[in-house]
Design an enzyme around this catalytic site. Structure first.
Site, PDB file in Angstrom:
ATOM      1  N   CYS A   1      15.546 -50.119 -16.978  1.00 55.32           N
ATOM      2  CA  CYS A   1      14.501 -50.710 -16.288  1.00 55.32           C
ATOM      3  C   CYS A   1      13.289 -49.838 -16.380  1.00 55.32           C
ATOM      4  O   CYS A   1      12.200 -50.397 -16.778  1.00 55.32           O
ATOM      5  CB  CYS A   1      14.962 -50.692 -14.731  1.00 55.32           C
ATOM      6  SG  CYS A   1      16.161 -51.755 -14.607  1.00 55.32           S
TER       7      CYS A   1
ATOM      8  N   ASP B   1      -2.261 -10.512 -15.676  1.00 58.99           N
ATOM      9  CA  ASP B   1      -3.568  -9.804 -15.441  1.00 58.99           C
ATOM     10  C   ASP B   1      -3.113  -8.643 -14.354  1.00 58.99           C
ATOM     11  O   ASP B   1      -2.106  -8.817 -13.915  1.00 58.99           O
ATOM     12  CB  ASP B   1      -4.232 -10.897 -14.529  1.00 58.99           C
ATOM     13  CG  ASP B   1      -5.719 -10.567 -13.995  1.00 58.99           C
ATOM     14  OD1 ASP B   1      -6.424  -9.684 -14.989  1.00 58.99           O
ATOM     15  OD2 ASP B   1      -5.956 -10.766 -12.749  1.00 58.99           O
TER      16      ASP B   1
ATOM     17  N   ASP C   1      -9.792 -15.714 -15.051  1.00 61.64           N
ATOM     18  CA  ASP C   1      -8.430 -15.982 -15.847  1.00 61.64           C
ATOM     19  C   ASP C   1      -7.936 -17.303 -16.030  1.00 61.64           C
ATOM     20  O   ASP C   1      -7.004 -17.727 -16.723  1.00 61.64           O
ATOM     21  CB  ASP C   1      -7.299 -15.733 -14.706  1.00 61.64           C
ATOM     22  CG  ASP C   1      -6.995 -14.010 -14.383  1.00 61.64           C
ATOM     23  OD1 ASP C   1      -7.493 -13.360 -15.503  1.00 61.64           O
ATOM     24  OD2 ASP C   1      -6.917 -13.699 -13.352  1.00 61.64           O
TER      25      ASP C   1
ATOM     26  N   ASP D   1      -5.225 -14.579 -11.200  1.00 62.22           N
ATOM     27  CA  ASP D   1      -5.670 -15.179  -9.854  1.00 62.22           C
ATOM     28  C   ASP D   1      -7.242 -15.296  -9.727  1.00 62.22           C
ATOM     29  O   ASP D   1      -7.537 -15.817  -9.029  1.00 62.22           O
ATOM     30  CB  ASP D   1      -5.255 -14.188  -8.749  1.00 62.22           C
ATOM     31  CG  ASP D   1      -6.218 -12.897  -8.854  1.00 62.22           C
ATOM     32  OD1 ASP D   1      -6.624 -12.324 -10.091  1.00 62.22           O
ATOM     33  OD2 ASP D   1      -6.523 -12.332  -7.842  1.00 62.22           O
TER      34      ASP D   1
ATOM     35  N   CYS E   1      17.924 -48.924 -13.203  1.00 65.97           N
ATOM     36  CA  CYS E   1      18.591 -47.884 -14.286  1.00 65.97           C
ATOM     37  C   CYS E   1      17.576 -47.531 -15.245  1.00 65.97           C
ATOM     38  O   CYS E   1      16.301 -47.993 -15.281  1.00 65.97           O
ATOM     39  CB  CYS E   1      19.686 -48.799 -15.182  1.00 65.97           C
ATOM     40  SG  CYS E   1      19.111 -50.298 -16.089  1.00 65.97           S
TER      41      CYS E   1
END
Length: 830
Positions: free
Chosen positions: A28, A488, A693, A689, A25
Site C-alpha cells: 500500500c 570543533d 561550524d 555549535d 501493508c
C-alpha cells in the site's frame, strides 16, 4: 526506489505532510509513494506506513496539496489536506485519539469474530463424516480435521443434541455466521481489495479477500447444491469455520499491531503531554492592583509575567526575573541532575520545577516554543524513511502479483500431481484448494512494511527521551556507519564560556593597560564570538565603559578591526596580523607560551602597532575526555578541528586524548578538511555549535549540533544534542547501530518468513514428511509475523545511555583554569 526516480530537490520547493488512511501493508505505502513520484512537480515523496503520512516535496508552481490529496484519494486511500497552522500539541492529541479509536474498533471486531470462529468450529464437528461418500473421497482442512477429531468425543458427551441437528441446517447456520462476519468484521478487507482492483493494483487486502472469498464461494456451492458434488464424487464439505477464523486471527494480529503503534509513538506522546494546560499570569485589576490569574496556556503572550510554584511544570519558555530553584530538564535534555536556575537564566516550558518558586517573563510561546519545536521535529523525523526501506519497497511493489500467480500455480500443481498419483478428483480438488488458500493468506507483506518504520519511530523516540533529536530515518541510518568524528573545540569540547586569564603589554608600550582594554572591549562589543564576549565581560568587571565604533570589520576566523574614537584598533590571531602586515615578533614568544598552557592568545594592534597580547581560556568540559574515550572504543577516529592557535589546540587535545589536530582553519578550511576525509573514504560526523561550524555541519555525512549552540548550527545539523555533553555523540552512534541491527533483523525475518512459509503453505514438505499447512494456521502465522517485527522494534525502548560522570583520573580539569581574581600582568617575555 528503482521504479521511479525522484526529481532533484530545487530551491523554492515546498514540503508538506499529508495524512493518509487505509494503508495496511508495504504494498500500500509503496503504491502511494510511486503514484506521488509520478506526478508533475513532485521532487520527492516518502510514505510512512506506521505514521499514516505522506511527506511530499513539490514545486508549488506546478502542483499543490489539494492536487496531491486528490491523486492519493483516486487510487483508493483517503487523504486529507494538511493543516500547517495546527498547534503540534493539538495535532498530537488528535493523532492519539485516532490511534485509540482504531485500536478499540479493531479489538471489538477481533473479539466478536474470534467468538464467532470458535462457535463455527464447534458446530462444524457434527458435519465430519456426515456425508455418504467412499473412504478417501474427501479430505477436509488437515488442521481442523486433527483438532475436531480430538474434540469430537468430548463434544458428543457434552452436547449430544448437537449431533441430532440435520447437517443441512448446520451448514446454513454456518453460512449466515460467516457471511455476517465477513460483512461486519472483515468488510474493510473486501472494500479495499475492490478499490485496489478497480485501480489495477493489489495489496494485502487482495490476498485476504481472494483467499477467504474462494473458501466461502466453494462452501456456498456445497451448501446450495450438495447433490451436484456427490454426483461427481466430491463430498460437499464446507470451509465456513476456516473463513471466520482466518478473519478473526488477522484482526487479532491487526489489533496487536495497532496497540504496538501506540507504544512506538509513546515518546512523542510523552513530550506533548509535558505542556502544562494552564499558567498563573500577572494581570492588572480594575483597581490598578496586579494579581496572578490562572489562564489557559494558549492565552499567555510574549512578555507576560508568569509565576511558577514549587513542584509545578514550567508552563512556557521564559527568562527568570525573580526567585530561583532547581529545575529538572531530564525529559528534554536527558540530563538526570536538576539544574539550578536564578535571575536571568532561561527556562524551558515542560520542565519540572523543584522546591523553589520563581517568576519568569514569557519569551517564545505556542508553536514557536522549544517543546513545540521538538514535537514537530520528532513528528517530521518519524515520517521520513531510512534508505534501507527502499529494499522493502522494491520487493513489495511486485510481491502481491507474484503471490497471486504462485497461488494459482500451487492449485494447478497439486491437482495435476495428485491425479498423476491416482488420487480421486475429490481429494485432488480439496488438497489443491486448501494449499492455494494457505498461500494467499500466509504471504501477507505487512511485516515488510513495518520492519523499518517501527524501528525508526522507536529509536527516534528513545533518542528524544535521552536528549538526542535525530532528524529522520536517513540521519539515523547514516550515523551508524560513521567512521570519523570531527570535533570543533570552542563550545563543543570546551564549555564555550571563555574567560580572560592574562593581559600582557608589549615591552616599551606607552598606552595604559586600562585604556587599551577599553578600546579593545569597545571594538569587541560588536562581535558575537565567544572570545570577544569574554573580553567585554572582563572590561565591564573593571568598570571600563565602551564607546562607539566606526568602520567595524569582522575578519571571519581571525578577529575584528575598526576605529574607536580617533584610534584604529585591531584584535586577532597571527594570521590576521600577517594579513594586516603588522610586526608581532616582540610578542610571539609570549603568545606561544600562553598557547602551550591551553590559552588562546589574541594580539592587540592600536595605531598599526602591536601593543599587547590578551589570553583567554575556555574550560574543557568535565565529560569530554571520557566521551572521547567511548568514541575511540567504538572504533571511531577522532579529530580536533579548530580555528584556534596550534599550540592551544594541541594542549587541549593532549588533555582529552585526541591524537590528530587540525588548527588555525577558517570555516572554509573546516569544510575542506571534511571533504578531504570523505575523499579518503571516511564517513564523517562533524560536531559543532557555532555559526562558523554550519558549513562543515552541512558538508559532513552527519552533522551533530550542540543544543546550547546557535540556531544556524542546529538548522544545518542532522542531529541535535539537547545537553551540552559529548557523551551524546557516543550515545547517538550506539543507538543508531542498535537501530540498524533491529532494522536488518526485521527485514531478514520478514523476508525469511515468506521464503520459508510460502513454500510450506504450497505443500513442498508434504511428499516427504506429510506436512500440509492449514489456511487457519497460515492466518495465525501471518498475524504473528507482523506482531513479532513490531515487538522486536520495541526492544529499542530499553536502550540505555552511558553514564556521563567523568571517571578517568587524568581529567580535563588538569588544564589551567581561569583564575578567580583579576588576570595578572607580567613583564613581556620579549
Amino acid at each position: 526506489m528503482t521504479e521511479t526516480a525522484a526529481t532533484p530537490t530545487r530551491a523554492g520547493d515546498t514540503t508538506v505532510q499529508i495524512p493518509v488512511s487505509g494503508m495496511t501493508c508495504a504494498a500500500c505505502s509503496s503504491r502511494v509513494q510511486r503514484t506521488l513520484l509520478r506526478q508533475p512537480g513532485v521532487a520527492d515523496a516518502a510514505v510512512n506506513l506506521m505514521m499514516g503520512t505522506a511527506s511530499v516535496t513539490f514545486d508549488p508552481g506546478v502542483t499543490g496539496p489539494a492536487a496531491l490529496v486528490e491523486v492519493i484519494s483516486d487510487i483508493g486511500y483517503p487523504a486529507e489536506l494538511p493543516q500547517p497552522e495546527l498547534d503540534p500539541f493539538v495535532e498530537q492529541e488528535s493523532r492519539d485519539r485516532a490511534q485509540a479509536a482504531e485500536y478499540k474498533a479493531l479489538r471489538r471486531r477481533a473479539v466478536v469474530s474470534l467468538v464467532a470462529g470458535v462457535f463455527a468450529m464447534v458446530i462444524t464437528m457434527p458435519l465430519m463424516g456426515s456425508h455418504s461418500m467412499p473412504v478417501g473421497a474427501t479430505q477436509m482442512d488437515p488442521f481442523m480435521e486433527r483438532v475436531m477429531g480430538a474434540l469430537t468425543p468430548w463434544l458428543r458427551m457434552a452436547a449430544p443434541w448437537l449431533y441430532a441437528i440435520p447437517a443441512a441446517a448446520i451448514t446454513w447456520v454456518l453460512l449466515l455466521t460467516s457471511l455476517a462476519t465477513m460483512m461486519w468484521a472483515g468488510r474493510h478487507f473486501y472494500v479495499r481489495a475492490w478499490t485496489a482492483f478497480r485501480h489495477r493494483a493489489a495489496d494485502m487486502n487482495t490476498l485476504i479477500a481472494v483467499g477467504t472469498l474462494a473458501a466461502f464461494t466453494y462452501s456456498v456451492a456445497a451448501t446450495v447444491r450438495p447433490a451436484f458434488f456427490v454426483a461427481h464424487g466430491v463430498a460437499p464439505d464446507v470451509y465456513y469455520e476456516a473463513v471466520v477464523l482466518i478473519i478473526a486471527l488477522i484482526l487479532v494480529g491487526n489489533t496487536f499491531e495497532a496497540r504496538a503503534k501506540q507504544e512506538t509513538s509513546g515518546a512523542l506522546r510523552a513530550l506533548a503531554q509535558l505542556q502544562r494546560p494552564t499558567a498563573r499570569v500577572a494581570r492588572p485589576t480594575d483597581s490598578g492592583d496586579v494579581i496572578d490569574v490562572e489562564l489557559p496556556v494558549a492565552q499567555v503572550r510574549s512578555g507576560d509575567l508568569v509565576l511558577v510554584r514549587p513542584g509545578e511544570r514550567v508552563p512556557v519558555d521564559g527568562v527568570i526575573i525573580e526567585g530561583s530553584s532547581d529545575v529538572d530538564e531530564s525529559m528534554l535534555t536527558g540530563e538526570s541532575m536538576p539544574v539550578f536556575k536564578a535571575a536571568q537564566d532561561s527556562v524551558i516550558g515542560g520542565t519540572m520545577n523543584g522546591r523553589g518558586a520563581f517568576r519568569l517573563r514569557a519569551t517564545t510561546i505556542g508553536a514557536r516554543s522549544v517543546l513545540a519545536n521538538i514535537v514537530m521535529l520528532m513528528r517530521d523525523a518519524q515520517s521520513t524513511r531510512a534508505p534501507i526501506q527502499a529494499l522493502a519497497d522494491t520487493i513489495s511493489g511486485v510481491f502481491v502479483p507474484v503471490i497471486l500467480m504462485l497461488s494459482i500455480a500451487t492449485f494447478v500443481v497439486w491437482f495435476v500431481a495428485m491425479h498423476t498419483h491416482d488420487h480421486g478428483a475429490a481429494e485432488s480438488t480439496v488438497r489443491a484448494f486448501s494449499a492455494m488458500v494457505a498461500v494467499l493468506i500466509i504471504a501477507c507483506p505487512c511485516a515488510m512494511g513495518l520492519a523499518v518504520p517501527t524501528a525508526v519511530m522507536v529509536a527516534t523516540g528513545r533518542g528524544a527521551s535521552l536528549g538526542l533529536l535525530i532528524k529522520g530515518g536517513e540521519a539515523l541510518q547514516r550515523a551508524g556507519s560513521v567512521t570519523t568524528i570531527v570535533l570543533d573545540k570552542t563550545g563543543t569540547v570546551t564549555e564555550g564560556r571563555p574567560t580572560v586569564t592574562d593581559v600582557e603589554m608589549a615591552h616599551g608600550a606607552t598606552m595604559a593597560r586600562d585604556e587599551m582594554l577599553r578600546l579593545v572591549a569597545s571594538l569587541e562589543s560588536l562581535s558575537e564570538h565567544p572570545l570577544a564576549s569574554a573580553i567585554v565581560r572582563y572590561a565591564d568587571g573593571l568598570g571600563l565603559p565602551v564607546v562607539a565604533v566606526q568602520q567595524f570589520n569582522a575578519h571571519v576566523g581571525r578577529g575584528a578591526s575598526g576605529v574607536v574614537g580617533e584610534q584604529s584598533v585591531a584584535v586577532g590571531n597571527a594570521a590576521m596580523m600577517a594579513e594586516l602586515h603588522v610586526d608581532i615578533a616582540a610578542l610571539t614568544a609570549t603568545a606561544d607560551a600562553l598557547a602551550a598552557m591551553a590559552r588562546t592568545p589574541m594580539f592587540v594592534v592600536i595605531a598599526e602597532r602591536a601593543v599587547a597580547v590578551i589570553a583567554v581560556a575556555d574550560p574543557v568540559r568535565a565529560t569530554s575526555e571520557d566521551a572521547i574515550a567511548r568514541m575511540r572504543a567504538l572504533g571511531l577516529e577522532v579529530v580536533l578541528l579548530t580555528g584556534d592557535h596550534q599550540h592551544t589546540a594541541e594542549a587541549v587535545a593532549a588533555a582529552i586524548g585526541v591524537d590528530r589536530v587540525v588548527a588555525g582553519v577558517l570555516p572554509e578550511g573546516k569544510v575542506a578538511e571534511i571533504v578531504r576525509l570523505q575523499a579518503a573514504g571516511r564517513i564523517v560526523a562533524m560536531v559543532g555549535d557555532g555559526v562558523n561550524d554550519a558549513p562543515a555541519l552541512a558538508q559532513a555525512n552527519v552533522g551533530i549540533a550542540i543544543g546550547s549552540g546557535t540556531d544556524v548550527a542546529q538548522q544545518a545539523a542532522d542531529l541535535v544534542l539537547m545537553r551540552a555533553d559529548l557523551h551524546g555523540v557516543a550515545d547517538a552512534i550506539t543507538l543508531s547501530r542498535a537501530a540498524m541491527r533491529t532494522m536488518t533483523q526485521n527485514l531478514f525475518w520478514a523476508f525469511a518468513y515468506n521464503v520459508i512459509c510460502v513454500p510450506i503453505a504450497a505443500g513442498v514438505l508434504f511428499p516427504a514428511f506429510g506436512v500440509l499447512l492449514s489456511p487457519i494456521l497460515a492466518s495465525a502465522a501471518m498475524a504473528l509475523s507482523s506482531v513479532s517485527v513490531v515487538g522486536n522494534s520495541l526492544r529499542l525502548r530499553r536502550f540505555r545511555a552511558a553514564s556521563t560522570t567523568p571517571t578517568s583520573r587524568r581529567s580535563a580539569t588538569d588544564l589551567p583554569r581561569p583564575a578567580a581574581s583579576a588576570p595578572r600582568t607580567r613583564p613581556s617575555a620579549a
